[in-house]
Design a protein around this motif. Sequence first.
Motif: not given
Length: 325
Positions: A238-242, A250-252
């Motif tokens: 996930l990205s840092p701001d997920a 991130d949803d995927h």
Amino acid sequence: MPHKFNAARRDKIPKQKHRVTSWPEYNEGLRQRGDLTVWISEDALSLWSAPRRTTRGGQPHYSDLAIEMCLTLGLVFKQPLRQTQGLMRSIARLLGVAITVPDFSTLSRRGNGLTLRPKPKSRCDKPVQLVVDSTGLKIFGEGDWLEEKHKARRKRRSWRKLHLGLDLVSGEIVCSDLTKDDVGDPTALPDLLDQVAGPVSHFLAGGAYDGDPTSDLLAARFGSLIEVTIPPPKKAILSPDAAKEPTARDDHIAEIAAHGRMAWQKATGYNQRSRGETLMGRWKAVIGPKLKARNFKNQKTEAKIGVWVLNRMTGLGRPSFERTA
């Protein structure tokens, strides 16, 4: 790949069955694909000669439309340039029209950077659902015969990469490009998107397009509401701001972790990307797996004509299916 997860028990999964509901219209469209009147019309013959040029220089004998028509017939019937010249001469003789046919050297010279007619506007007014894929096409080069006959070491095989964008709604190829083999898929994407006229509501592509550059490019071109379906790699994080502002990627990743990749594939409609792979198989079956032209500009013209041919065949009739089992 997700569709291979059930390979061990694939024989126990019942195969879906479909029925063609528009068989009479589709059947007639298949017949028209072999009709020569589809390719040569009275309007085309009336525009055979080139218009008088108003600038200094030699006067061309044949219009771009005439060169395009000859190259199209050669591509459809898989004829080299000399045989294409003979085919066009016989057609002109059978039609009883008094036109001169360009020779093979003229076809080769004028095909270098030929400007094709603009494609007709799509009859579908819905937003484009774009599927992008690429495949390799062989080009002329030294092959097995050199190695076997002269015991010489064969050079590295050369090939070109064909990029195609398919609209799932209309079934037409809306963008295409032919690049050299060292051009990656994300690198060729901006030029493909420049050819798409109209809004795009959904973008599907393989894992090679995964990353922020592709997502940012699509959002800048078609707005932030575009739905992007690209499978993240198996070890994606996930990205840092997920936690605060999750991205579509991130949803995927979260949905795959929660329900599995097969469920994600079905929920997002990623299965429709197989139509892009079917398009590549259709190209190699109808147009062929190789390019006949020797230089790169002629090869690009050949690929553009191939796109026009497939779209023309699609316009003659498409089957409509309904699931029966």
